[in-house]
Design a protein around this motif. Structure first.
Motif, PDB file in Angstrom:
ATOM      1  N   MET A 133      44.219  37.236 100.275  1.00 14.69           N
ATOM      2  CA  MET A 133      44.326  35.917 100.915  1.00 14.69           C
ATOM      3  C   MET A 133      42.989  35.459 101.464  1.00 14.69           C
ATOM      4  O   MET A 133      42.658  34.274 101.407  1.00 14.69           O
ATOM      5  CB  MET A 133      45.375  35.958 102.032  1.00 14.69           C
ATOM      6  CG  MET A 133      46.803  36.029 101.525  1.00 14.69           C
ATOM      7  SD  MET A 133      48.019  35.760 102.828  1.00 14.69           S
ATOM      8  CE  MET A 133      47.847  37.264 103.783  1.00 14.69           C
ATOM      9  N   LEU A 179      47.354  32.420  93.504  1.00 15.30           N
ATOM     10  CA  LEU A 179      47.468  33.756  94.074  1.00 15.30           C
ATOM     11  C   LEU A 179      48.835  34.314  93.682  1.00 15.30           C
ATOM     12  O   LEU A 179      49.864  33.766  94.057  1.00 15.30           O
ATOM     13  CB  LEU A 179      47.311  33.702  95.599  1.00 15.30           C
ATOM     14  CG  LEU A 179      47.089  35.021  96.338  1.00 15.30           C
ATOM     15  CD1 LEU A 179      46.457  34.768  97.705  1.00 15.30           C
ATOM     16  CD2 LEU A 179      48.386  35.796  96.534  1.00 15.30           C
ATOM     17  N   GLU A 184      51.469  37.343  93.857  1.00 13.16           N
ATOM     18  CA  GLU A 184      51.816  38.461  94.753  1.00 13.16           C
ATOM     19  C   GLU A 184      53.194  38.990  94.397  1.00 13.16           C
ATOM     20  O   GLU A 184      54.156  38.230  94.330  1.00 13.16           O
ATOM     21  CB  GLU A 184      51.780  37.978  96.208  1.00 13.16           C
ATOM     22  CG  GLU A 184      52.462  38.861  97.211  1.00 13.16           C
ATOM     23  CD  GLU A 184      51.881  40.265  97.292  1.00 13.16           C
ATOM     24  OE1 GLU A 184      52.665  41.226  97.255  1.00 13.16           O
ATOM     25  OE2 GLU A 184      50.643  40.382  97.396  1.00 13.16           O
ATOM     26  N   THR A 243      55.666  39.691  99.354  1.00 10.07           N
ATOM     27  CA  THR A 243      55.275  38.609 100.252  1.00 10.07           C
ATOM     28  C   THR A 243      53.834  38.858 100.692  1.00 10.07           C
ATOM     29  O   THR A 243      53.465  39.989 101.005  1.00 10.07           O
ATOM     30  CB  THR A 243      56.189  38.562 101.495  1.00 10.07           C
ATOM     31  OG1 THR A 243      57.538  38.378 101.050  1.00 10.07           O
ATOM     32  CG2 THR A 243      55.802  37.419 102.413  1.00 10.07           C
ATOM     33  N   CYS A 244      53.033  37.823 100.722  1.00 11.67           N
ATOM     34  CA  CYS A 244      51.618  37.975 101.051  1.00 11.67           C
ATOM     35  C   CYS A 244      51.422  38.677 102.400  1.00 11.67           C
ATOM     36  O   CYS A 244      52.071  38.329 103.390  1.00 11.67           O
ATOM     37  CB  CYS A 244      50.934  36.614 101.094  1.00 11.67           C
ATOM     38  SG  CYS A 244      50.723  35.857  99.473  1.00 11.67           S
ATOM     39  N   GLY A 245      50.529  39.639 102.416  1.00  9.80           N
ATOM     40  CA  GLY A 245      50.148  40.296 103.663  1.00  9.80           C
ATOM     41  C   GLY A 245      51.149  41.290 104.189  1.00  9.80           C
ATOM     42  O   GLY A 245      51.116  41.631 105.376  1.00  9.80           O
ATOM     43  N   ARG A 262      48.317  33.119 105.350  1.00  6.74           N
ATOM     44  CA  ARG A 262      49.290  32.598 104.401  1.00  6.74           C
ATOM     45  C   ARG A 262      49.616  31.129 104.687  1.00  6.74           C
ATOM     46  O   ARG A 262      49.705  30.305 103.769  1.00  6.74           O
ATOM     47  CB  ARG A 262      50.572  33.436 104.444  1.00  6.74           C
ATOM     48  CG  ARG A 262      51.587  33.031 103.393  1.00  6.74           C
ATOM     49  CD  ARG A 262      52.928  33.714 103.595  1.00  6.74           C
ATOM     50  NE  ARG A 262      53.878  33.298 102.568  1.00  6.74           N
ATOM     51  CZ  ARG A 262      54.508  32.124 102.558  1.00  6.74           C
ATOM     52  NH1 ARG A 262      54.294  31.246 103.550  1.00  6.74           N
ATOM     53  NH2 ARG A 262      55.345  31.809 101.580  1.00  6.74           N
ATOM     54  N   LEU A 313      50.502  29.405  95.672  1.00  5.35           N
ATOM     55  CA  LEU A 313      51.010  30.730  96.015  1.00  5.35           C
ATOM     56  C   LEU A 313      52.208  31.048  95.126  1.00  5.35           C
ATOM     57  O   LEU A 313      53.172  30.289  95.093  1.00  5.35           O
ATOM     58  CB  LEU A 313      51.444  30.793  97.480  1.00  5.35           C
ATOM     59  CG  LEU A 313      50.360  30.724  98.556  1.00  5.35           C
ATOM     60  CD1 LEU A 313      51.008  30.797  99.946  1.00  5.35           C
ATOM     61  CD2 LEU A 313      49.362  31.863  98.395  1.00  5.35           C
ATOM     62  N   GLU A 322      54.605  33.962  95.119  1.00  2.74           N
ATOM     63  CA  GLU A 322      55.092  35.195  95.716  1.00  2.74           C
ATOM     64  C   GLU A 322      56.330  35.682  94.964  1.00  2.74           C
ATOM     65  O   GLU A 322      56.958  34.932  94.220  1.00  2.74           O
ATOM     66  CB  GLU A 322      55.413  34.976  97.189  1.00  2.74           C
ATOM     67  CG  GLU A 322      54.174  34.650  98.022  1.00  2.74           C
ATOM     68  CD  GLU A 322      54.487  34.496  99.500  1.00  2.74           C
ATOM     69  OE1 GLU A 322      53.816  35.141 100.316  1.00  2.74           O
ATOM     70  OE2 GLU A 322      55.408  33.717  99.823  1.00  2.74           O
TER      71      GLU A 322
END
Length: 352
Positions: free
Chosen positions: A1, A16, A18, A21-23, A142, A153, A155
């Motif tokens: 991110m 992006l 993923e 879930t991001c992070g 995010r 994004l 996800e």
């Protein structure tokens, strides 16, 4: 991110992808200390990234709070090192860099942290060290990316393979269809080596499991990071106290166990005896991307110049992120590099 944010700031269009879930992987699971635990024990490649990154976090946290309303809770309260066996090496390192670090006695420790155990050996105080609430940092990043028109994004979307045409990577096959791009960046943490197998690259990055616990204590019981015998207590503003962490070669297993819980509780009470009066509120595990000497791989693949990697930060992913992502974006965009990229390149020697 953070890579995506810097590319978006530079006017690029980014997708992006993923798997979850991001992070929510290692970036979420760690402690958020903005420094290697014992910085003087690292080689120059890690130290160089760390020194630059440390100065970025205060501004980054303020920026994200202003843009998203989510506070990454950067706190610069300093760090107390208890029982340091190589204090002379630490003090020499600090003098060479002009960093404030001093040897302190039990009375000083008691004044700074009344609940901390009195040191049996040498104690050190580093007043400039900060920490960030890494799950909140992930949420803020995010939210900022989601609001940027040049960022997409994707996800809960897994990458299933790389698409090549005449030896060049032109896209990726995902669980939601094929995605095409001019350049690709693999930031897969402990899973990076698996992703690169598609292009016959054997990256020496492996998962190293770490278990942590947290106590919900009264706010103010502990004010600053306290480190002793390789374990640490990290306070949050609401009284949450993080304690970590284990180092386990267990593949991709992220289960928790009673043995680690008991070990972490002993460490916690050895650092802050009053924690014996509080129950453990949380217990979790994450996977660090282990690499030789903890030096990350930053740069393009030798045989695929449009495929870049930023992985292998081991215990210092959050610590090194501002510098390593800035350096990578410099390389992707052809800008003058922030620092000499040579130690981080994916050379045949490093990939052996």
């Amino acid at each position: 991110m953070m890579t995506a944010l810097q590319l978006a700031d530079a006017g690029q269009n980014i997708t992006l992808i993923e798997r979850g879930t991001c992070g929510k992987e290692a970036s979420w699971a760690g402690g958020g200390i903005v420094s290697p635990l014992y910085p003087w024990r690292y080689g120059e490649p890690v130290s160089q990234l760390s020194r630059w990154s440390e100065g970025v976090y205060p501004t980054l946290a303020l920026r994200l709070l202003e843009e998203t309303g989510i506070d990454p809770e950067y706190r610069q309260k300093g760090l107390l090192y208890l029982n340091v066996y190589d204090d002379e090496a630490a003090l020499h390192w600090a003098r060479q860099l002009g960093k404030p670090l001093e040897r302190v006695n039990a009375e000083f420790v008691r004044h700074k942290e009344p609940e901390a155990a009195a040191p049996q050996g040498s104690a050190l105080w580093m007043p400039t060290l900060g920490s960030v609430r890494n799950p909140r940092l992930g949420q803020a990043l995010r939210a900022r990316l989601a609001a940027m028109p040049n960022v997409t994004l994707m996800e809960h979307c897994s990458v299933q393979g790389m698409i090549q045409r005449q030896g060049r990577v032109v896209g990726v096959a995902t669980s939601r269809g094929e995605q095409w791009a001019e350049q690709f960046i693999v930031c897969g943490g402990a899973w990076t080596a698996q992703l690169l197998e598609e292009v016959n690259v054997r990256l020496p990055v492996r998962p190293v499991k770490g278990q942590m616990i947290a106590y919900q204590a009264p706010p103010g019981l502990v004010q600053r990071v306290v480190l002793k015998d390789g374990r640490y207590v990290i306070p949050r503003s609401d009284g949450l106290l993080l304690v970590g962490s284990t180092l386990e070669e267990a593949g991709f297993d992220t289960t928790t166990d009673e043995e680690a819980l008991a070990s972490l509780k002993r460490s916690a009470e050895n650092i802050i005896p009053a924690l014996a009066n509080y129950p453990v509120a949380h217990h979790w595990a994450g996977l660090r991307p282990g690499s030789p000497a903890g030096i990350p791989f930053i740069g393009a693949l030798p045989d695929h110049p449009n495929v870049f990697v930023n992985a292998g930060h081991y215990r210092n992913g959050l610590v090194l992120a501002p510098a390593s992502t800035h350096l990578l974006v410099d390389l992707v965009l052809g800008r003058k590099p922030l620092m000499d990229p040579t130690p981080y390149r994916l050379t045949a020697e490093r990939l052996a």
